[in-house]
Design a protein around this motif. Structure first.
Motif, PDB file in Angstrom:
ATOM      1  N   ALA A   6     113.456 -52.533  28.770  1.00  0.00           N
ATOM      2  CA  ALA A   6     113.837 -53.796  28.132  1.00  0.00           C
ATOM      3  C   ALA A   6     113.198 -54.977  28.852  1.00  0.00           C
ATOM      4  O   ALA A   6     112.595 -55.857  28.220  1.00  0.00           O
ATOM      5  N   GLY A   7     113.299 -54.983  30.159  1.00  0.00           N
ATOM      6  CA  GLY A   7     112.789 -56.120  30.944  1.00  0.00           C
ATOM      7  C   GLY A   7     111.281 -56.254  30.878  1.00  0.00           C
ATOM      8  O   GLY A   7     110.741 -57.343  31.080  1.00  0.00           O
ATOM      9  N   GLN A   8     110.592 -55.153  30.621  1.00  0.00           N
ATOM     10  CA  GLN A   8     109.133 -55.230  30.464  1.00  0.00           C
ATOM     11  C   GLN A   8     108.772 -55.796  29.101  1.00  0.00           C
ATOM     12  O   GLN A   8     107.719 -56.401  28.928  1.00  0.00           O
ATOM     13  N   ALA A   9     109.650 -55.552  28.119  1.00  0.00           N
ATOM     14  CA  ALA A   9     109.366 -55.998  26.751  1.00  0.00           C
ATOM     15  C   ALA A   9     109.794 -57.446  26.524  1.00  0.00           C
ATOM     16  O   ALA A   9     109.488 -58.031  25.481  1.00  0.00           O
ATOM     17  N   ASP A  10     110.502 -58.018  27.496  1.00  0.00           N
ATOM     18  CA  ASP A  10     110.971 -59.398  27.366  1.00  0.00           C
ATOM     19  C   ASP A  10     109.773 -60.317  27.125  1.00  0.00           C
ATOM     20  O   ASP A  10     108.812 -60.291  27.887  1.00  0.00           O
ATOM     21  N   GLY A  11     109.822 -61.079  26.055  1.00  0.00           N
ATOM     22  CA  GLY A  11     108.744 -62.022  25.751  1.00  0.00           C
ATOM     23  C   GLY A  11     107.630 -61.414  24.906  1.00  0.00           C
ATOM     24  O   GLY A  11     106.730 -62.126  24.462  1.00  0.00           O
ATOM     25  N   ALA A  12     107.709 -60.119  24.654  1.00  0.00           N
ATOM     26  CA  ALA A  12     106.613 -59.454  23.941  1.00  0.00           C
ATOM     27  C   ALA A  12     106.775 -59.572  22.434  1.00  0.00           C
ATOM     28  O   ALA A  12     107.856 -59.846  21.909  1.00  0.00           O
ATOM     29  N   SER A  13     105.669 -59.338  21.759  1.00  0.00           N
ATOM     30  CA  SER A  13     105.673 -59.311  20.320  1.00  0.00           C
ATOM     31  C   SER A  13     105.462 -57.857  19.882  1.00  0.00           C
ATOM     32  O   SER A  13     104.464 -57.239  20.216  1.00  0.00           O
ATOM     33  N   ILE A  14     106.460 -57.328  19.181  1.00  0.00           N
ATOM     34  CA  ILE A  14     106.465 -55.904  18.833  1.00  0.00           C
ATOM     35  C   ILE A  14     106.248 -55.744  17.323  1.00  0.00           C
ATOM     36  O   ILE A  14     106.825 -56.484  16.528  1.00  0.00           O
ATOM     37  N   THR A  15     105.439 -54.768  16.956  1.00  0.00           N
ATOM     38  CA  THR A  15     105.347 -54.397  15.546  1.00  0.00           C
ATOM     39  C   THR A  15     105.708 -52.926  15.423  1.00  0.00           C
ATOM     40  O   THR A  15     105.173 -52.086  16.153  1.00  0.00           O
ATOM     41  N   THR A  16     106.621 -52.618  14.506  1.00  0.00           N
ATOM     42  CA  THR A  16     106.998 -51.223  14.264  1.00  0.00           C
ATOM     43  C   THR A  16     106.446 -50.809  12.898  1.00  0.00           C
ATOM     44  O   THR A  16     105.912 -51.628  12.148  1.00  0.00           O
ATOM     45  N   ILE A  17     106.654 -49.553  12.559  1.00  0.00           N
ATOM     46  CA  ILE A  17     106.175 -49.035  11.283  1.00  0.00           C
ATOM     47  C   ILE A  17     106.746 -49.834  10.103  1.00  0.00           C
ATOM     48  O   ILE A  17     106.076 -49.996   9.079  1.00  0.00           O
ATOM     49  N   GLU A  18     107.954 -50.393  10.286  1.00  0.00           N
ATOM     50  CA  GLU A  18     108.556 -51.180   9.201  1.00  0.00           C
ATOM     51  C   GLU A  18     107.814 -52.496   8.992  1.00  0.00           C
ATOM     52  O   GLU A  18     107.976 -53.138   7.943  1.00  0.00           O
ATOM     53  N   GLY A  19     107.003 -52.897  10.004  1.00  0.00           N
ATOM     54  CA  GLY A  19     106.385 -54.213   9.937  1.00  0.00           C
ATOM     55  C   GLY A  19     104.987 -54.237   9.362  1.00  0.00           C
ATOM     56  O   GLY A  19     104.365 -55.299   9.273  1.00  0.00           O
ATOM     57  N   ILE A  20     104.460 -53.078   8.989  1.00  0.00           N
ATOM     58  CA  ILE A  20     103.046 -53.071   8.585  1.00  0.00           C
ATOM     59  C   ILE A  20     102.820 -53.032   7.080  1.00  0.00           C
ATOM     60  O   ILE A  20     101.743 -53.381   6.601  1.00  0.00           O
ATOM     61  N   GLY A  21     103.808 -52.586   6.346  1.00  0.00           N
ATOM     62  CA  GLY A  21     103.611 -52.522   4.896  1.00  0.00           C
ATOM     63  C   GLY A  21     104.954 -52.355   4.200  1.00  0.00           C
ATOM     64  O   GLY A  21     105.981 -52.233   4.866  1.00  0.00           O
ATOM     65  N   THR A  22     104.960 -52.371   2.902  1.00  0.00           N
ATOM     66  CA  THR A  22     106.201 -52.137   2.162  1.00  0.00           C
ATOM     67  C   THR A  22     105.971 -50.971   1.206  1.00  0.00           C
ATOM     68  O   THR A  22     104.831 -50.528   1.005  1.00  0.00           O
ATOM     69  N   MET A  31     120.972 -57.588  31.105  1.00  0.00           N
ATOM     70  CA  MET A  31     120.030 -58.704  31.187  1.00  0.00           C
ATOM     71  C   MET A  31     119.786 -59.274  29.788  1.00  0.00           C
ATOM     72  O   MET A  31     119.936 -58.561  28.798  1.00  0.00           O
ATOM     73  N   GLN A  32     119.442 -60.569  29.757  1.00  0.00           N
ATOM     74  CA  GLN A  32     119.145 -61.161  28.461  1.00  0.00           C
ATOM     75  C   GLN A  32     117.634 -61.158  28.230  1.00  0.00           C
ATOM     76  O   GLN A  32     116.866 -61.545  29.118  1.00  0.00           O
ATOM     77  N   ILE A  33     117.222 -60.679  27.091  1.00  0.00           N
ATOM     78  CA  ILE A  33     115.800 -60.672  26.770  1.00  0.00           C
ATOM     79  C   ILE A  33     115.562 -61.265  25.377  1.00  0.00           C
ATOM     80  O   ILE A  33     116.449 -61.223  24.517  1.00  0.00           O
ATOM     81  N   THR A  34     114.370 -61.792  25.203  1.00  0.00           N
ATOM     82  CA  THR A  34     113.979 -62.302  23.892  1.00  0.00           C
ATOM     83  C   THR A  34     112.676 -61.620  23.506  1.00  0.00           C
ATOM     84  O   THR A  34     111.745 -61.588  24.299  1.00  0.00           O
ATOM     85  N   LEU A  35     112.669 -61.030  22.343  1.00  0.00           N
ATOM     86  CA  LEU A  35     111.418 -60.432  21.889  1.00  0.00           C
ATOM     87  C   LEU A  35     111.280 -60.615  20.388  1.00  0.00           C
ATOM     88  O   LEU A  35     112.275 -60.831  19.688  1.00  0.00           O
ATOM     89  N   SER A  36     110.028 -60.563  19.948  1.00  0.00           N
ATOM     90  CA  SER A  36     109.820 -60.704  18.524  1.00  0.00           C
ATOM     91  C   SER A  36     109.514 -59.323  17.974  1.00  0.00           C
ATOM     92  O   SER A  36     108.714 -58.578  18.530  1.00  0.00           O
ATOM     93  N   VAL A  37     110.231 -58.950  16.907  1.00  0.00           N
ATOM     94  CA  VAL A  37     109.990 -57.652  16.288  1.00  0.00           C
ATOM     95  C   VAL A  37     109.657 -57.879  14.817  1.00  0.00           C
ATOM     96  O   VAL A  37     110.457 -58.467  14.088  1.00  0.00           O
ATOM     97  N   ASN A  38     108.479 -57.447  14.437  1.00  0.00           N
ATOM     98  CA  ASN A  38     107.995 -57.626  13.069  1.00  0.00           C
ATOM     99  C   ASN A  38     108.123 -59.080  12.620  1.00  0.00           C
ATOM    100  O   ASN A  38     108.540 -59.374  11.497  1.00  0.00           O
ATOM    101  N   GLY A  39     107.817 -59.984  13.562  1.00  0.00           N
ATOM    102  CA  GLY A  39     107.767 -61.393  13.231  1.00  0.00           C
ATOM    103  C   GLY A  39     109.097 -62.128  13.351  1.00  0.00           C
ATOM    104  O   GLY A  39     109.142 -63.348  13.184  1.00  0.00           O
ATOM    105  N   ARG A  40     110.191 -61.391  13.642  1.00  0.00           N
ATOM    106  CA  ARG A  40     111.484 -62.066  13.800  1.00  0.00           C
ATOM    107  C   ARG A  40     111.898 -62.057  15.252  1.00  0.00           C
ATOM    108  O   ARG A  40     111.845 -61.030  15.917  1.00  0.00           O
ATOM    109  N   SER A  41     112.340 -63.205  15.732  1.00  0.00           N
ATOM    110  CA  SER A  41     112.718 -63.302  17.139  1.00  0.00           C
ATOM    111  C   SER A  41     114.169 -62.858  17.337  1.00  0.00           C
ATOM    112  O   SER A  41     115.043 -63.168  16.533  1.00  0.00           O
ATOM    113  N   HIS A  42     114.394 -62.083  18.410  1.00  0.00           N
ATOM    114  CA  HIS A  42     115.746 -61.609  18.725  1.00  0.00           C
ATOM    115  C   HIS A  42     116.040 -61.904  20.182  1.00  0.00           C
ATOM    116  O   HIS A  42     115.209 -61.618  21.048  1.00  0.00           O
ATOM    117  N   THR A  43     117.227 -62.454  20.440  1.00  0.00           N
ATOM    118  CA  THR A  43     117.670 -62.592  21.824  1.00  0.00           C
ATOM    119  C   THR A  43     118.855 -61.654  22.000  1.00  0.00           C
ATOM    120  O   THR A  43     119.827 -61.704  21.238  1.00  0.00           O
TER     121      THR A  43
END
Ligand SMILES: Cc1cc2nc3c(=O)[nH]c(=O)nc-3n(C[C@H](O)[C@H](O)[C@H](O)COP(=O)(O)OP(=O)(O)OC[C@H]3O[C@@H](n4cnc5c(N)ncnc54)[C@H](O)[C@@H]3O)c2cc1C
Ligand code: FES
Ligand code: FES
Lengths: 152, 263
Positions: A63-79, A1-13
């Motif tokens: 995957a299908g539940q996360a479609d359209g969601a905005s995700i933040t991982t540990i890499e996205g919170i600080g440097t 299935m094709q999904i689009t989600l944003s991870v740490n502010g970047r959109s991925h399809t």
């Protein structure tokens, strides 16, 4: 299935099999390996990320539940140079040993601090129920979360 | 996990239609029970019918004497709802005691009730408060809903759409959690509704039930003294590595006493 989600502010399809778990997208497809997998029973919390602002176990999201969601991982919170205050508190309080549980702990703790008005030792322990640590005995983790909450 | 198809219908009717067209389908709520079960290969549905994008399945509404909670409403939203905290604080507190924060952020009330796990929390409230389970086909009285271990009155393909909880004069829920999973070894809700006592028990038997012996005792006098010496028969109770049937029967009395004290 094709999904689009944003991870740490970047959109991925992405094109993924329907039985793909969110954690596998994060780790295997996007190569963000800070999010860990520690169990097969949805109990350990090592895989915790934020999905639309809430802490969730990414090993138990399809995957299908996360479609359209905005995700933040540990890499996205600080440097490395500018740690998130929760990361800084974990370092300050020596709240990790092997570090395996740490990304999940931190993502859960951030949700906890943001969404709870009054935190004390017992509410922090209650809030971290879904995250297991085999090293620290939790004491310093609780200290770190309280210290970050104080500064928030 | 085995391969499966993931359907994402927009309406209840569409979901039911897909269900009837599939070989071995399962509805997907928050997935907090179903996905781990599939990972362990204890279930292998050919088709998952996701209720997460169905319109109108989530939300909380208070109307006069009842609270209606949509089937897809997540545990965290029930726990944090001002309406629920105000009208039935025991229900908000029950929701707050489910699993852990991440599980509460995903799990739904409909999924919990449909699953009838013997140790799940919500079923205690459904029976104690005499809730009504609404489905796409009918309404089912809470007293008639739970049938056995993982068995309910739901027919194949039937979808829970909402649950109505009557607002009691007072109610309290106490559970003795299994310390690792947080599921209830025994959980008891004591309520006073329409001048009568109602006691819902989860964890002890194959599914949630009303403890009629305790209700009769409390109807003679709503205090701890009347609970003393009430016999809880342990026939058919669960026995596992965490607790024997006898111990669970004992815990029913203890948790009922604690709930009563908290009213
Ligand atoms: C680590 C962990 C700890 C937990 N601890 C507790 C606990 O302490 N107490 C507790 O009560 N629960 C606990 N749970 C279970 C949790 O509450 C689940 O959220 C709940 O049991 C199932 O809800 P769900 O929405 O996730 O449903 P799913 O897992 O998606 O579905 C469960 C079942 O219900 C069916 N279903 C779902 N929605 C509907 C509907 N609207 N109509 C008809 N059928 C439907 C599905 O087909 C499936 O058979 C825990 C889970 C985990 C992973
Ligand atoms: S990997 Fe253990 S809860 Fe997700
Ligand atoms: S620091 Fe090793 S598991 Fe927590």
């Amino acid at each position: 299935m094709q999904i689009t989600l944003s991870v740490n502010g970047r959109s991925h399809t992405l094109d993924v099999p329907e039985n793909t778990l969110l954690v596998d997208i994060i780790r295997e497809r996007l190569r963000l390996t800070g999010t860990h997998v520690g169990c097969d029973t949805s109990q350990c919390g090592a895989c915790t990320v934020h999905m639309d602002g809430r802490a969730v176990k990414s090993c138990t999201v399809l995957a299908g539940q996360a479609d359209g969601a905005s995700i933040t991982t540990i890499e996205g919170i600080g440097t490395v140079d500018a740690l998130h205050p929760m990361q800084a508190a974990f370092r300050e309080c020596h709240a990790l040993q092997c570090g395996f549980c740490t990304p999940g702990m931190i993502m859960t703790a951030i949700d906890l601090v943001e969404n709870t008005s009054q935190l004390d030792g017992s509410t922090v322990r209650e809030g971290l129920k879904g995250n297991l640590c085999r090293c620290t005995g939790y004491h310093n983790i609780v200290k770190a979360v309280l210290s970050a909450a104080d500064k928030a | 996990m085995y391969r499966f198809r993931h359907h994402r219908p927009a309406t209840v009717d569409e979901a039911a239609r897909i269900f009837s067209d599939c070989e071995d389908p399962a509805y997907l709520g928050g997935g907090m029970t179903l996905i781990p079960t599939m990972k362990q290969r204890l279930a292998a549905p050919t088709d998952l019918i996701d209720l997460g994008r169905v319109d109108g399945l989530s939300g909380i509404r208070v109307s006069g004497e009842e609270i209606r909670i949509g089937a897809f409403t997540r545990h965290a939203d029930v726990a944090a709802s001002r309406e629920v905290i105000h009208a039935i604080p025991a229900l908000a507190s029950l929701a707050r005691q489910i699993g852990d924060m991440q599980v509460r952020n995903r799990g739904t009330i409909g999924g919990s009730v449909a699953n009838s796990d013997p140790a799940a929390d919500y079923p205690a409230a459904v029976v104690a408060l005499g809730a009504t389970v609404h489905t796409n086909r009918r309404r089912i009285a809470g007293d008639d809903f739970f049938k056995d271990l993982f068995e309910t009155a739901l027919e194949p393909g039937e979808i829970i759409t909402a649950i109505d909880f009557p607002i009691p004069a007072r109610a309290a829920y106490r559970k003795f959690p299994q310390p690792a999973s947080r599921y209830a070894i025994v959980g008891v809700m004591v309520a006073e509704l329409g001048g009568k006592a109602r006691v819902g028990v989860t964890g002890a038997g194959p599914c949630a039930f009303r403890a009629t012996a305790l209700e009769e005792a409390l109807n003679r006098g709503f205090d701890a003294a009347h609970l003393e010496g009430v016999e809880i028969p342990d026939a058919g109770f669960n026995t596992d590595m965490h607790a024997s049937a006898e111990y669970r029967a004992h815990l029913v009395g203890v948790m009922a006493g604690q709930a009563l004290a908290a009213l």
